[in-house]
Design a protein around this motif. Structure first.
Motif, PDB file in Angstrom:
ATOM      1  N   GLY A   1      -2.921   5.266  -0.134  1.00 54.04           N
ATOM      2  CA  GLY A   1      -3.948   4.456   0.089  1.00 54.04           C
ATOM      3  C   GLY A   1      -4.147   3.776  -1.182  1.00 54.04           C
ATOM      4  N   ASP A   2      -3.484   4.041  -2.285  1.00 55.14           N
ATOM      5  CA  ASP A   2      -3.524   2.917  -3.385  1.00 55.14           C
ATOM      6  C   ASP A   2      -2.862   1.503  -3.193  1.00 55.14           C
ATOM      7  OD1 ASP A   2      -4.505   4.826  -4.972  1.00 55.14           O
ATOM      8  OD2 ASP A   2      -3.062   5.517  -6.182  1.00 55.14           O
ATOM      9  N   VAL A   3      -3.315   0.672  -3.647  1.00 49.78           N
ATOM     10  CA  VAL A   3      -2.400  -0.532  -3.640  1.00 49.78           C
ATOM     11  C   VAL A   3      -1.668  -1.000  -4.846  1.00 49.78           C
ATOM     12  CG1 VAL A   3      -2.514  -3.123  -3.533  1.00 49.78           C
ATOM     13  CG2 VAL A   3      -4.264  -1.469  -2.139  1.00 49.78           C
ATOM     14  N   LEU A   4      -0.617  -1.322  -4.716  1.00 51.28           N
ATOM     15  CA  LEU A   4       0.385  -1.633  -5.891  1.00 51.28           C
ATOM     16  C   LEU A   4       0.612  -3.073  -5.919  1.00 51.28           C
ATOM     17  CD1 LEU A   4       3.427   1.122  -5.792  1.00 51.28           C
ATOM     18  CD2 LEU A   4       0.987   0.978  -6.997  1.00 51.28           C
ATOM     19  N   ALA A   5       0.553  -3.769  -7.152  1.00 52.66           N
ATOM     20  CA  ALA A   5       1.240  -5.110  -7.357  1.00 52.66           C
ATOM     21  C   ALA A   5       2.450  -5.140  -7.907  1.00 52.66           C
ATOM     22  CB  ALA A   5       0.216  -5.875  -7.856  1.00 52.66           C
ATOM     23  N   ILE A   6       3.332  -5.996  -7.072  1.00 51.80           N
ATOM     24  CA  ILE A   6       4.705  -6.255  -7.885  1.00 51.80           C
ATOM     25  C   ILE A   6       4.692  -7.528  -8.047  1.00 51.80           C
ATOM     26  CG2 ILE A   6       7.196  -6.077  -7.164  1.00 51.80           C
ATOM     27  CD1 ILE A   6       6.597  -4.061  -5.084  1.00 51.80           C
ATOM     28  N   GLY A   7       4.860  -7.712  -9.612  1.00 51.78           N
ATOM     29  CA  GLY A   7       4.738  -8.837 -10.224  1.00 51.78           C
ATOM     30  C   GLY A   7       5.993  -9.948 -10.076  1.00 51.78           C
ATOM     31  N   ASN A   8       5.816 -11.313 -10.449  1.00 53.27           N
ATOM     32  CA  ASN A   8       6.893 -12.051 -10.373  1.00 53.27           C
ATOM     33  C   ASN A   8       7.539 -12.205  -9.134  1.00 53.27           C
ATOM     34  OD1 ASN A   8       7.040 -13.344 -12.920  1.00 53.27           O
ATOM     35  ND2 ASN A   8       7.910 -11.711 -13.797  1.00 53.27           N
ATOM     36  N   ALA A   9       6.851 -12.226  -8.057  1.00 53.83           N
ATOM     37  CA  ALA A   9       7.192 -12.294  -6.704  1.00 53.83           C
ATOM     38  C   ALA A   9       7.098 -13.564  -6.163  1.00 53.83           C
ATOM     39  CB  ALA A   9       6.521 -11.105  -5.939  1.00 53.83           C
TER      40      ALA A   9
ATOM     41  N   GLU B   1       0.838  -1.273  -0.102  1.00 51.06           N
ATOM     42  CA  GLU B   1       0.066  -0.185  -0.096  1.00 51.06           C
ATOM     43  C   GLU B   1       0.772   1.562  -0.038  1.00 51.06           C
ATOM     44  OE1 GLU B   1      -3.235  -0.028   2.821  1.00 51.06           O
ATOM     45  OE2 GLU B   1      -3.097   2.257   3.031  1.00 51.06           O
ATOM     46  N   ILE B   2       0.464   2.205  -0.687  1.00 49.89           N
ATOM     47  CA  ILE B   2       1.019   3.480  -0.719  1.00 49.89           C
ATOM     48  C   ILE B   2       0.766   4.304   0.422  1.00 49.89           C
ATOM     49  CG2 ILE B   2       1.620   5.758  -2.022  1.00 49.89           C
ATOM     50  CD1 ILE B   2       0.584   4.246  -4.667  1.00 49.89           C
ATOM     51  N   ASN B   3       1.829   4.988   1.238  1.00 46.72           N
ATOM     52  CA  ASN B   3       1.490   5.604   2.263  1.00 46.72           C
ATOM     53  C   ASN B   3       2.213   7.084   2.050  1.00 46.72           C
ATOM     54  OD1 ASN B   3       4.375   5.170   2.858  1.00 46.72           O
ATOM     55  ND2 ASN B   3       3.960   3.227   4.020  1.00 46.72           N
ATOM     56  N   THR B   4       2.801   7.297   1.177  1.00 48.30           N
ATOM     57  CA  THR B   4       3.437   8.619   0.995  1.00 48.30           C
ATOM     58  C   THR B   4       3.780   8.848  -0.375  1.00 48.30           C
ATOM     59  OG1 THR B   4       4.824   8.167   3.013  1.00 48.30           O
ATOM     60  CG2 THR B   4       5.439   9.960   1.441  1.00 48.30           C
TER      61      THR B   4
END
Ligand code: LLP
Length: 422
Positions: free
Chosen positions: A367-375, A290-293
């Motif tokens: 508050g946005d949610v990021l997905a980091i792939g190939n994890a 989650e993005i906090n900043t």
């Protein structure tokens, strides 16, 4: 369920359902590892069908989650283990010794003690030794079971110098000494069953020439060894099958890789064994954060997130590229956001704690949610507690069901050993 080899050769981060992933972060918190077990199965089936005559082992260092081991065991995989701890996980997953290869690298005494005890209960276990010292330390403990010799072929390949093992002095007995070492081992009563080498990890299409030379050397060596000590059961050429991390990278053409490997190895009176890790799990997993900043810095916009190099170490350690997607921007009906270059950085007090620099992504909002792939490969496995930061939770997707596969650590977990020492 997707059938055998018919699954797509790669699952890109854009193929995941943004709204579904975002709701998982909502329900289970962030950061969160998500692993799709069905994709692990698909990856196994594609690889196994390209190598129908080979023994396929899973290198569980890539992701040792019990759910992964159970699924791959069910598909028919053997298990390649790098420590006594991994062998214990393998046996606890229901594997029998006959399915397990333990690859000893400068093994601590505690590991050898444990392994020799486990072998006494299950004599089919195979130990791969990478030095004469390991062989004599096994003999000291009364081990005279199945022995494979790891050789150093002098050819390395892989996505980064830190993961190129084939020419690194640390690994294996120099190939030119293998016959002598195995003659001695045979005389000492070991049951010599195979030879092994691993060229490196993340071998891409443009390194296949080096890989072919390596496999050819293993074929030559296998013929020399069987002339000297008798027939081998298998020749294990390790793992290393690369997967595309960049959006425009093409997957390996498995059929032609397999064909080239068989050609290179030549006629051998032994089974070919392979032991991939990354290939089965990498694109089956994503990390949600989650993005906090959101901060305008001098020359870039910094997007601060709650996962860091303690959660996913690969970018910091190898400069590895992982695709990143803003799930909130992708799943919302609102206007398409402007794309701006961003540096996505974690909460760890090190300047290396960044997942990407100046990458074009939709403008971030707190508050946005990021997905980091190939994890899915070497993600959770390399997570740590630096900065007293608890490791994240994991969930597994299995068909229509979702289950928690690891709870989130707490700061109490991080400080427990210190309290218990008092
Ligand atoms: N066999 C042996 C003896 C190995 O050492 C390895 C990986 C494998 C098989 C599986 O290799 P794979 O198929 O996964 O490439 N942490 C690094 C990768 C280190 C690999 C170590 N050995 C990364 O995140 O890229």
């Amino acid at each position: 369920m997707t059938d055998a080899a018919d699954s797509p050769p790669v699952r890109r981060l854009s193929d995941w359902d943004a709204a579904e992933l975002e709701s998982l972060a909502d329900e289970y918190g962030s950061p969160l590892y998500v692993l799709d077990i069905e994709r692990v199965r698909e990856n196994y089936r594609r690889l196994a069908s390209a190598f129908p005559d080979a023994d396929v082992l899973y290198a569980l260092k890539a992701n040792a989650l019990g759910d992964v081991l159970a699924a791959l065991r069910e598909e028919g995989a053997g298990l390649e283990c790098a420590s006594a701890g991994e062998v214990r996980r393998a046996l606890e997953s229901g594997a029998s010794g006959a399915d397990v290869h333990y690859t000893a690298v400068n093994p601590p005494a505690r590991d050898l003690d444990w392994i020799v005890d486990a072998w006494a209960d299950d004599l089919e276990l195979t130990v791969t030794a990478g030095s004469e010292d390991t062989i004599s330390r096994l003999a000291d403990r009364g081990y005279d079971g199945r022995l494979c010799l790891r050789v150093n072929p002098g050819i390395g390949a892989g996505h980064h110098e830190k993961v190129q093992t084939g020419a690194a002095a640390k690994f294996g007995v120099p190939a030119e000494r293998a016959v002598d070492v195995l003659e001695d081992a045979t005389e000492s009563g070991f049951d010599v069953v195979g030879i092994h080498a691993h060229v490196g990890s993340g071998v891409s299409s443009d390194q296949l020439g080096a890989h072919r030379d390596f496999v050819a050397r293993m074929g030559d060596l296998a013929r020399d060894v069987s002339d000297a000590v008798g027939e081998l059961e298998f020749v294990d050429v390790g793992g290393g099958f690369g997967v595309p991390y960049r959006e425009d990278e093409e997957p390996l053409d498995l059929e032609s890789v397999a064909g080239a490997m068989w050609d290179a190895i030549g006629g051998i009176d032994a089974r070919l064994a392979i032991e991939p890790g990354r290939f089965f799990v990498a694109d089956a997993g994503v990390l949600l954060t989650e993005i906090n900043t959101v901060k305008r810095a001098r020359e870039t916009t910094v997007t601060g997130v709650d996962a860091g190099m303690t959660t996913l170490l690969r970018p910091a350690l190898y400069g590895a590229y992982h695709p990143i997607r803003n799930l909130t921007a992708d799943s919302s009906d609102a206007d398409v956001r402007e794309t701006i270059p961003q540096t996505v950085a974690g909460p760890i007090c090190e300047s290396g704690d960044v997942f990407c620099s100046d990458r074009d992504l939709p403008a971030s909002e707190r508050g946005d949610v990021l997905a980091i792939g190939n994890a899915g490969a070497y993600g959770y496995e390399m997570a740590n507690q630096y900065n007293s930061r608890p490791r994240p939770a994991s969930v597994v997707l299995d068909g229509d069901s979702v289950r928690r596969s690891r709870r989130r650590e707490t700061v109490d977990d991080v400080t427990r050993l210190e309290r218990e020492a008092r």
